[in-house]
Scaffold this motif. Structure first.
Motif, PDB file in Angstrom:
ATOM      1  N   ASP A 257      26.869 -23.986  69.386  1.00 20.27           N
ATOM      2  CA  ASP A 257      25.992 -24.937  68.724  1.00 20.27           C
ATOM      3  C   ASP A 257      26.507 -25.187  67.300  1.00 20.27           C
ATOM      4  O   ASP A 257      26.591 -24.257  66.496  1.00 20.27           O
ATOM      5  N   PRO A 258      26.897 -26.438  66.963  1.00 19.55           N
ATOM      6  CA  PRO A 258      27.460 -26.691  65.630  1.00 19.55           C
ATOM      7  C   PRO A 258      26.412 -26.790  64.526  1.00 19.55           C
ATOM      8  O   PRO A 258      26.778 -26.872  63.353  1.00 19.55           O
TER       9      PRO A 258
ATOM     10  N   PHE B  31      24.267 -21.788  73.000  1.00 16.57           N
ATOM     11  CA  PHE B  31      25.659 -22.088  73.288  1.00 16.57           C
ATOM     12  C   PHE B  31      25.775 -22.469  74.757  1.00 16.57           C
ATOM     13  O   PHE B  31      24.834 -22.289  75.541  1.00 16.57           O
ATOM     14  N   VAL B  32      26.927 -23.004  75.139  1.00 11.37           N
ATOM     15  CA  VAL B  32      27.152 -23.487  76.498  1.00 11.37           C
ATOM     16  C   VAL B  32      28.401 -22.821  77.063  1.00 11.37           C
ATOM     17  O   VAL B  32      29.425 -22.703  76.373  1.00 11.37           O
ATOM     18  N   SER B  33      28.326 -22.367  78.288  1.00 12.69           N
ATOM     19  CA  SER B  33      29.504 -21.846  78.986  1.00 12.69           C
ATOM     20  C   SER B  33      29.876 -22.823  80.098  1.00 12.69           C
ATOM     21  O   SER B  33      29.017 -23.272  80.859  1.00 12.69           O
TER      22      SER B  33
ATOM     23  N   VAL C  41      23.507 -23.626  79.831  1.00 14.07           N
ATOM     24  CA  VAL C  41      23.020 -23.608  78.455  1.00 14.07           C
ATOM     25  C   VAL C  41      22.331 -22.272  78.228  1.00 14.07           C
ATOM     26  O   VAL C  41      21.415 -21.895  78.968  1.00 14.07           O
ATOM     27  N   TRP C  42      22.769 -21.538  77.211  1.00 12.22           N
ATOM     28  CA  TRP C  42      22.243 -20.220  76.895  1.00 12.22           C
ATOM     29  C   TRP C  42      21.439 -20.288  75.606  1.00 12.22           C
ATOM     30  O   TRP C  42      21.882 -20.901  74.619  1.00 12.22           O
ATOM     31  N   ALA C  43      20.283 -19.662  75.586  1.00 12.26           N
ATOM     32  CA  ALA C  43      19.443 -19.587  74.386  1.00 12.26           C
ATOM     33  C   ALA C  43      19.512 -18.176  73.810  1.00 12.26           C
ATOM     34  O   ALA C  43      19.388 -17.184  74.541  1.00 12.26           O
ATOM     35  N   PHE C  44      19.740 -18.085  72.496  1.00  7.03           N
ATOM     36  CA  PHE C  44      19.790 -16.776  71.845  1.00  7.03           C
ATOM     37  C   PHE C  44      18.389 -16.165  71.763  1.00  7.03           C
ATOM     38  O   PHE C  44      17.387 -16.856  71.630  1.00  7.03           O
ATOM     39  N   GLU C  45      18.369 -14.846  71.837  1.00 10.43           N
ATOM     40  CA  GLU C  45      17.121 -14.091  71.712  1.00 10.43           C
ATOM     41  C   GLU C  45      17.321 -12.960  70.711  1.00 10.43           C
ATOM     42  O   GLU C  45      18.449 -12.524  70.452  1.00 10.43           O
ATOM     43  N   ASP C  46      16.240 -12.449  70.181  1.00  9.26           N
ATOM     44  CA  ASP C  46      16.233 -11.217  69.381  1.00  9.26           C
ATOM     45  C   ASP C  46      17.290 -11.223  68.286  1.00  9.26           C
ATOM     46  O   ASP C  46      18.145 -10.345  68.201  1.00  9.26           O
ATOM     47  N   GLN C  47      17.274 -12.281  67.472  1.00 15.61           N
ATOM     48  CA  GLN C  47      18.175 -12.364  66.311  1.00 15.61           C
ATOM     49  C   GLN C  47      19.645 -12.263  66.713  1.00 15.61           C
ATOM     50  O   GLN C  47      20.427 -11.500  66.152  1.00 15.61           O
TER      51      GLN C  47
END
Length: 280
Positions: A43-44, A51-53, A61-67
């Protein structure tokens, strides 16, 4: 004497004493997948929330978790292949101007935003490289096995804005200059790196629309100063194998690097004459 504008580093022949001590890397998290990862797109935006793989026949599409210490899949887009042996997805790029992703699927380019996009037949054979213009939100460049580089306006993809055919084999990598988008790099299996001027379709084009003067003058640099024009600025042939990657410096707009299959990294500068055409 060697070329004063280049610095060649053979990564396989560096003496041990020249390698700086490195800090240990920390494994923050690992993502589990059931297929090969072709490329990861970060993600820019400053938020860095996802981010995307890109895989052989899907992207996730991946979403970040837990900082930022873990991530989970928030969406998956699958691409059924017409052949069991064909890997339709080759690469992708994230638009730095908006939440939009473009993916290469065989000979086409497809994009996802609030609406879907598709440039059918963008190239006659496999598309290998993509890059968004960082200064023009709707412009994207593509390149592939047809040895061509094409530039597109995503608002009207009936035909390309411009086509360049200066490579003699597959084009593996392309890159807009992040500061001056009229400078454009491409590299390929012909062992060459090409530096192009594409000022006519760049964000700087308006600066020269009303300038009809063709007069030259000698400035303090000693160079004859002309306005920039489209065309091949220089071909760099310092590699002996396929050049798989090119990248511009994030801090110096006139420096770029290329990397070939044999592990050789070459650092070059934009020729001074072209530089002064832009800044003067």
């Amino acid at each position: 004497m060697g070329n004063p504008e280049s610095n060649v580093t053979d990564l396989g022949q560096l003496p041990r004493t020249s390698v700086a001590p490195h800090l240990p890397l920390e494994n923050v998290f690992k993502i589990e997948t059931d297929s090969n990862i072709k490329k990861v797109l970060w993600d820019p935006s400053k938020e860095l929330t996802k981010f995307v793989s890109i895989h052989d026949s899907s992207f996730r599409v991946w979403a970040f978790e837990d900082q930022l210490i873990s991530a989970k899949v928030s969406n998956t887009i699958d691409f059924p292949s017409s052949s069991e042996n064909l890997s339709p997805l080759t690469t992708g790029v994230w638009n730095p101007n908006r939440p939009e992703i473009a993916i290469c699927k065989e000979c086409s380019i497809q994009g996802w935003d609030l609406r879907s996009q598709c440039i059918e037949g963008a190239h006659s054979i496999l598309v290998r490289a993509l890059d968004y213009n960082p200064n023009k939100p709707y412009q994207i460049a593509s390149a592939g096995d047809d040895c061509k580089v094409r530039f597109w306006d995503l608002r009207n993809t009936a035909e390309s804005l411009k086509e360049i055919s200066d490579h003699t084999h597959w084009v593996w990598a392309i890159a807009y200059n992040r500061f001056h988008d009229q400078l454009f790099l491409s590299s390929g299996s012909d062992c060459q790196v090409n530096l192009q001027s594409i000022v006519s379709i760049s964000s700087a084009a308006f600066q020269y629309e009303d300038d009809e003067s063709e007069d030259e003058y000698q400035d303090i640099t000693g160079f004859a100063n002309r306005k920039p024009t489209d065309g091949l600025v220089r071909t760099y042939d310092q590699h002996e194998d396929s050049v798989y990657s090119v990248a511009w410096s994030a801090s110096d707009p006139w420096v770029f690097c290329s990397l070939s299959y044999d592990g050789r990294a070459v650092i070059n500068r934009v020729p001074s004459e072209e530089k002064y055409k832009i800044i003067l």
